[in-house]
Design a protein around this motif. Structure first.
Motif, PDB file in Angstrom:
ATOM      1  N   LYS A   1      41.048  28.194  55.844  1.00 57.29           N
ATOM      2  CA  LYS A   1      41.014  29.112  54.708  1.00 57.29           C
ATOM      3  C   LYS A   1      40.652  28.288  53.485  1.00 57.29           C
ATOM      4  N   ARG A   2      39.817  28.842  52.619  1.00 63.53           N
ATOM      5  CA  ARG A   2      39.462  28.118  51.398  1.00 63.53           C
ATOM      6  C   ARG A   2      39.127  29.115  50.308  1.00 63.53           C
ATOM      7  N   HIS A   3      39.804  28.980  49.182  1.00 67.19           N
ATOM      8  CA  HIS A   3      39.542  29.827  48.029  1.00 67.19           C
ATOM      9  C   HIS A   3      39.735  28.972  46.781  1.00 67.19           C
ATOM     10  N   SER A   4      38.900  29.178  45.796  1.00 72.13           N
ATOM     11  CA  SER A   4      39.029  28.383  44.576  1.00 72.13           C
ATOM     12  C   SER A   4      38.624  29.192  43.367  1.00 72.13           C
ATOM     13  N   ALA A   5      39.569  29.335  42.428  1.00 79.12           N
ATOM     14  CA  ALA A   5      39.271  29.918  41.130  1.00 79.12           C
ATOM     15  C   ALA A   5      39.114  28.809  40.090  1.00 79.12           C
ATOM     16  N   THR A   6      39.004  27.560  40.557  1.00 76.90           N
ATOM     17  CA  THR A   6      38.882  26.406  39.684  1.00 76.90           C
ATOM     18  C   THR A   6      37.533  25.730  39.928  1.00 76.90           C
ATOM     19  N   ARG A   7      37.323  24.598  39.255  1.00 73.89           N
ATOM     20  CA  ARG A   7      36.130  23.796  39.514  1.00 73.89           C
ATOM     21  C   ARG A   7      36.253  23.018  40.818  1.00 73.89           C
TER      22      ARG A   7
ATOM     23  N   CYS B   1      45.925  23.214  40.624  1.00 74.14           N
ATOM     24  CA  CYS B   1      45.242  23.687  39.418  1.00 74.14           C
ATOM     25  C   CYS B   1      44.970  22.502  38.515  1.00 74.14           C
ATOM     26  N   GLU B   2      44.122  22.704  37.528  1.00 73.21           N
ATOM     27  CA  GLU B   2      43.806  21.631  36.590  1.00 73.21           C
ATOM     28  C   GLU B   2      45.014  21.335  35.703  1.00 73.21           C
ATOM     29  N   ILE B   3      45.092  20.093  35.213  1.00 73.85           N
ATOM     30  CA  ILE B   3      46.313  19.656  34.522  1.00 73.85           C
ATOM     31  C   ILE B   3      46.533  20.374  33.199  1.00 73.85           C
ATOM     32  N   GLU B   4      45.526  21.056  32.667  1.00 77.39           N
ATOM     33  CA  GLU B   4      45.737  21.791  31.430  1.00 77.39           C
ATOM     34  C   GLU B   4      46.745  22.917  31.621  1.00 77.39           C
ATOM     35  N   HIS B   5      46.988  23.323  32.877  1.00 75.90           N
ATOM     36  CA  HIS B   5      47.967  24.362  33.180  1.00 75.90           C
ATOM     37  C   HIS B   5      49.285  23.776  33.692  1.00 75.90           C
TER      38      HIS B   5
ATOM     39  N   PHE C   1      30.887  36.822  31.106  1.00 79.89           N
ATOM     40  CA  PHE C   1      29.998  35.755  30.681  1.00 79.89           C
ATOM     41  C   PHE C   1      30.584  34.369  30.933  1.00 79.89           C
ATOM     42  N   ASP C   2      31.694  34.299  31.696  1.00 76.65           N
ATOM     43  CA  ASP C   2      32.267  32.999  32.057  1.00 76.65           C
ATOM     44  C   ASP C   2      31.251  32.173  32.822  1.00 76.65           C
ATOM     45  N   LEU C   3      31.334  30.847  32.684  1.00 74.12           N
ATOM     46  CA  LEU C   3      30.410  29.955  33.372  1.00 74.12           C
ATOM     47  C   LEU C   3      30.960  29.461  34.707  1.00 74.12           C
ATOM     48  N   ASP C   4      32.168  29.943  35.103  1.00 72.44           N
ATOM     49  CA  ASP C   4      32.756  29.444  36.349  1.00 72.44           C
ATOM     50  C   ASP C   4      31.853  29.719  37.534  1.00 72.44           C
ATOM     51  N   GLY C   5      31.259  30.936  37.588  1.00 75.45           N
ATOM     52  CA  GLY C   5      30.371  31.245  38.697  1.00 75.45           C
ATOM     53  C   GLY C   5      29.148  30.355  38.711  1.00 75.45           C
ATOM     54  N   ASP C   6      28.597  30.052  37.518  1.00 80.40           N
ATOM     55  CA  ASP C   6      27.461  29.141  37.438  1.00 80.40           C
ATOM     56  C   ASP C   6      27.858  27.758  37.923  1.00 80.40           C
ATOM     57  N   ALA C   7      29.051  27.296  37.523  1.00 77.73           N
ATOM     58  CA  ALA C   7      29.499  25.965  37.936  1.00 77.73           C
ATOM     59  C   ALA C   7      29.650  25.890  39.451  1.00 77.73           C
ATOM     60  N   ARG C   8      30.129  26.979  40.041  1.00 78.23           N
ATOM     61  CA  ARG C   8      30.300  27.015  41.497  1.00 78.23           C
ATOM     62  C   ARG C   8      28.933  26.959  42.194  1.00 78.23           C
TER      63      ARG C   8
END
Length: 470
Positions: free
Chosen positions: A337-343, A408-412, A65-72
């Motif tokens: 090459k392009r891959h993203s598990a982030t926003r 990665c995002e700065i929270e990490h 139910f993560d929203l990452d896919g929706d955001a993408r």
């Protein structure tokens, strides 16, 4: 929850897949049928209590139910609708969100139509240029299969669970992983498990060439050890995981026949990386070493690029790593090459932002560049870049040079050795996706105006950019 969870489409699909009526499902969730109906039609968000009930009733991981896919999907829709904004008023952010959440299949069909429109437009422009030069040349068709495969991995979050777990089990069987030089183990495995003999030498201009009748795998001896091992791993998983790979291809249901062949190679490459860098072992090492790519590649005897790529795939439900983006860029600025598990989003058309530090890496060979960047949506990233060279193998074959981008995002940031000494509260580099859809009106590196803005050209003054934007 910081963001309201509208899960209507996902909940309805799960319910219908199990053959439950609305009343039956509501009973399992301890909700009223009217409340569940409102959730399914996105009239009400799912609360934390409802989310827990959903995961238990449907027996699924909460990450579904993560929203990452929706955001993408929303980001892709925004780029596509911006591109055609000259034909009508562009949809608002809220309208795009509603489209992605309520009608995701329709949204993806729209994106497919937009890609067809872009390809046709590019072919017409190429034809005009060809006719303008008065040359007798044919217009090459765009690489449609590669775009389809790119989207396949894009919407799977660059993680293929069945292949990843199978590769991890095989790695344990072969004793591959932390501290093991893989070449000899892979050569033995190919012989013992598949009846394939490995011959190193010249592979007739190819890095890898397999002769199925003679059961011989030829690997170019001039390749670096990490690359030779990867080519062996690729052939091993092609033979061992053939059914798994074909099953994933059946699920993908590509409309373009050649895309299936392209994706077959991509899935084998994915499994080869998962075999050389087994999920849990690599994730634990990454956490221990604070994602120091040089130490990771030395520990697992892989290349810098292979380690970066694997970091971007650590998205197993219940055992996720830091969400990274990963990209490889050539000297012309093409993203190969392009891959993203982030926003973090890559442009589907056009070049990348010139302020991205991956471009600067070419002028600083063998150095790792780190900076803090901010995207137009306010998300900040620790961006890592390094140039790498791949030897041509002879004096007559020039080396291939690429720049690798990882971030990665700065929270990490606390989990990254690269963030040590970086002022996370300091002024960031204000970058975008690319100029054609960038919202920034004050960027001095802008190559051309955004498609969805009105521009004016002052007659009596000249700034760094020869126009102003509304």
């Amino acid at each position: 929850m910081a963001e309201k969870l509208y899960l209507g489409t996902k909940v309805r699909k799960l319910r219908e897949a199990r053959g439950w009526t609305l009343e039956q499902c509501a009973g399992r969730l301890a909700l009223s049928p009217s409340y569940l109906s409102q959730i399914e039609t996105n009239q009400r968000p799912a609360t934390a209590r409802v989310l827990i009930a959903l995961t238990r009733a449907f027996d699924v991981d909460a990450s579904l139910f993560d929203l990452d896919g929706d955001a993408r999907l929303i980001a892709d829709l925004r780029e596509a609708t911006t591109d055609v904004a000259g034909h009508a008023e562009a949809p608002t952010a809220g309208e795009l969100k509603q489209a992605a959440m309520n009608a995701p299949r329709l949204a993806r069909q729209f994106l497919a139509l937009h890609q067809d429109y872009r390809r046709l437009d590019e072919r017409l422009k190429t034809l005009n240029e060809t006719l303008g030069r008065d040359e007798r040349a044919t217009v090459a068709a765009p690489a449609l299969p590669y775009e389809a495969v790119r989207d396949f991995f894009h919407y799977r979050d660059n993680y293929i669970d069945a292949l990843d777990r199978a590769a991890e089990d095989l790695a344990a069987q072969l004793n591959l992983g932390d501290g093991v030089h893989p070449e000899r183990e892979l050569e033995t495995a190919l012989n013992d498990l598949c009846g394939v003999r490995v011959a190193t030498g010249q592979a007739r201009g190819a890095m890898r060439r397999f002769d199925p009748s003679a059961r011989i795998l030829y690997v170019d001896a001039s390749l670096p050890g990490a690359t030779r091992a990867f080519q062996m791993a690729h052939q091993l998983v092609r033979l061992r995981f053939e059914e798994l790979i074909e099953h994933e291809l059946d699920r993908a249901a590509f409309d373009i026949p050649a895309a299936r062949d392209v994706c077959r190679v991509g899935l084998a490459n994915y499994a080869a990386g998962a075999l050389l860098l087994p999920y849990r072992a690599f994730l634990e090492a990454a956490r221990e070493l604070r994602h120091d790519v040089d130490r990771l590649r030395n520990r697992f005897h892989v290349s810098f690029e292979q380690a970066c790529h694997r970091l971007s795939t650590l998205q197993r439900p219940g055992w996720r790593g830091v969400p990274f983006y990963f990209a490889r860029v050539d000297m012309a600025g093409n993203i190969t090459k392009r891959h993203s598990a982030t926003r973090f989003q890559f442009a589907r058309f056009g070049g990348a932002c010139p302020l991205w530090n991956v471009h600067e890496a070419f002028s600083a060979p063998d150095r790792i560049l780190v900076n803090l960047s901010e995207m137009p949506d306010g998300a900040r990233y620790v961006c890592i870049a390094k140039s790498v060279s791949k030897p041509g193998g002879s004096f007559l074959e020039p080396d291939r040079r690429y720049a690798l981008g990882l971030g990665c995002e700065i929270e990490h940031a606390a989990q990254l050795v690269y963030a040590d000494g970086l002022d996370l509260n300091g002024p960031p580099t204000r970058m975008g996706v690319n100029c054609r859809i960038c919202e920034r009106t004050d960027c001095t590196q802008r190559a051309f105006p955004p498609i969805d803005r009105t521009l004016a050209v002052p007659e009596n003054e000249r700034g760094v950019i020869p126009y102003t934007l509304s």
